[in-house]
Design a protein around this motif. Sequence first.
Motif, mmCIF file in Angstrom:
data_model
loop_
_atom_site.group_PDB
_atom_site.id
_atom_site.type_symbol
_atom_site.label_atom_id
_atom_site.label_comp_id
_atom_site.label_asym_id
_atom_site.label_seq_id
_atom_site.Cartn_x
_atom_site.Cartn_y
_atom_site.Cartn_z
ATOM 1 N N ARG A 7 -14.206 3.399 -14.360
ATOM 2 C CA ARG A 7 -14.473 2.101 -14.313
ATOM 3 C C ARG A 7 -14.851 2.227 -12.379
ATOM 4 N NH1 ARG A 7 -10.920 0.604 -10.381
ATOM 5 N NH2 ARG A 7 -9.243 0.450 -11.060
ATOM 6 N N ALA A 9 -14.886 -0.128 -9.137
ATOM 7 C CA ALA A 9 -14.530 -1.509 -9.008
ATOM 8 C C ALA A 9 -14.630 -1.782 -7.275
ATOM 9 C CB ALA A 9 -13.729 -1.618 -10.072
ATOM 10 N N PRO A 10 -15.612 -1.451 -6.789
ATOM 11 C CA PRO A 10 -15.916 -2.222 -5.543
ATOM 12 C C PRO A 10 -15.683 -3.649 -5.221
ATOM 13 C CG PRO A 10 -17.842 -1.304 -6.287
ATOM 14 C CD PRO A 10 -17.031 -1.399 -7.481
ATOM 15 N N SER A 11 -15.185 -4.094 -4.140
ATOM 16 C CA SER A 11 -15.227 -5.198 -4.206
ATOM 17 C C SER A 11 -16.400 -5.639 -2.342
ATOM 18 C CB SER A 11 -13.695 -6.130 -2.948
ATOM 19 O OG SER A 11 -12.378 -5.681 -3.894
ATOM 20 N N GLU A 43 -15.659 -6.723 -8.044
ATOM 21 C CA GLU A 43 -14.410 -7.411 -7.398
ATOM 22 C C GLU A 43 -14.225 -8.342 -5.883
ATOM 23 O OE1 GLU A 43 -10.871 -4.742 -7.979
ATOM 24 O OE2 GLU A 43 -10.969 -4.523 -10.087
ATOM 25 N N TYR A 206 -5.887 -9.667 -6.941
ATOM 26 C CA TYR A 206 -6.118 -7.586 -6.389
ATOM 27 C C TYR A 206 -5.779 -7.711 -8.193
ATOM 28 C CZ TYR A 206 -5.877 -3.146 -6.479
ATOM 29 O OH TYR A 206 -6.184 -1.718 -7.148
ATOM 30 N N VAL A 210 -6.723 -6.667 -11.828
ATOM 31 C CA VAL A 210 -7.489 -5.066 -12.061
ATOM 32 C C VAL A 210 -6.751 -4.996 -13.418
ATOM 33 C CG1 VAL A 210 -5.860 -3.830 -11.065
ATOM 34 C CG2 VAL A 210 -8.148 -3.431 -10.527
ATOM 35 N N ARG A 224 -9.472 6.614 -8.345
ATOM 36 C CA ARG A 224 -9.746 6.206 -7.026
ATOM 37 C C ARG A 224 -9.170 6.199 -6.114
ATOM 38 N NH1 ARG A 224 -5.566 0.113 -9.298
ATOM 39 N NH2 ARG A 224 -4.171 1.841 -9.126
ATOM 40 N N LEU A 228 -4.613 4.032 -2.567
ATOM 41 C CA LEU A 228 -3.516 2.304 -4.268
ATOM 42 C C LEU A 228 -3.038 3.243 -4.962
ATOM 43 C CD1 LEU A 228 -7.011 0.957 -4.706
ATOM 44 C CD2 LEU A 228 -4.983 -0.726 -3.645
HETATM 45 N N1 GLU Z 1 -11.536 -3.382 -5.625
HETATM 46 C C1 GLU Z 1 -10.712 -2.276 -5.191
HETATM 47 C C2 GLU Z 1 -11.063 -2.040 -3.720
HETATM 48 O O1 GLU Z 1 -12.335 -2.234 -3.556
HETATM 49 C C3 GLU Z 1 -10.556 -1.295 -5.929
HETATM 50 C C4 GLU Z 1 -10.047 -1.912 -6.747
HETATM 51 C C5 GLU Z 1 -9.302 -0.632 -7.400
HETATM 52 O O2 GLU Z 1 -10.297 0.587 -7.564
HETATM 53 O O3 GLU Z 1 -8.407 -0.335 -8.229
HETATM 54 O O4 GLU Z 1 -10.491 -1.588 -3.111
#
Ligand code: GLU
Length: 291
Positions: A7, A9-11, A43, A206, A210, A224, A228
């Motif tokens: 996946r 998963a951008p914000s 997200e 978050y 997640v 990712r 993180l």
């Molecule tokens: N939504 C997060 C972001 O934009 C990424 C989350 C993830 O990949 O776990 O940095």
Amino acid sequence: MTLLTFRFAPSPNGELHLGHAYSALLNQKLAKAGGGRLLLRVEDIDTARCTPRFEADMLADLTWLGLGWEEPVRRQSEHFAGYEAVLDRLIREELVYPAFMSRGEIRAFIADTEKRGRDWPRDPDGVPHYPPADKALPVKERKRRIAGNAPFAWRLDVTAAMAHAGKDLAWTEFTDETLSATHLVEARPQDWGDVIVARRDIPTSYHLAVVVDDALQGVSHVVRGQDLFSATGVQRLLQEILGLQPPAYFHHRLILGPDGRKLSKSLRATGLAALRDAGASPDDVRRTVGL
Ligand code: GLU
């Protein structure tokens, strides 16, 4: 063999840049190579900073890049009731507590502690751990403050959560982009102190959203950015106390700006829209990020 599920998963709280392009395209490449699925997750729990405009631009940029993902797209802001149910469980199990201190009160507590010659712990991002006072508040007092509309956030009682997990935790990390080998990384959620897992008005954070979504969507591989990496320890603990199956992780290199620093959403020059407007093609973007 179980189906591989990746996946991105951008914000949608700013414009996508080369760092996002690398992450999205790497997920795409790995999903293709393994005959797996690629999901896109929006997200957008921060309803103040995430806007429909940013989301529309984001989807347009990703389409232009040639990403391709399964529909429907999961939009976190449409699932608050689901996160709330999970939060309620953590409240019932006394693994979270309402934290009432304002930023100013936290700062004053730490300044006072450090004046007396004691270092106060900071998380890997340099943010001081939350002070312990609220964890000890009697239930009656908590209820009184909440009923009186005092601002608060739900924080994980990391000590209680680790005791509940009852064992040392680790996660599976791939060693490189080929995803051919893994090693175990010790999860160190305690390094983050009592993190926020939900807000008064938004029943998630978050970290909570997640882990809930990765499990719900059957994500097998989280690919990712390296930024993180250590936060994964908190997520591993949440998975354990919620009984969720943990995915395997690969935290990839970050694309750095000309100044050698991590790209930010406000840095226009490396924004995908700006590059496209300047005549760059999706292949130029792939080459620039090394894919
Ligand atoms: N939504 C997060 C972001 O934009 C990424 C989350 C993830 O990949 O776990 O940095």
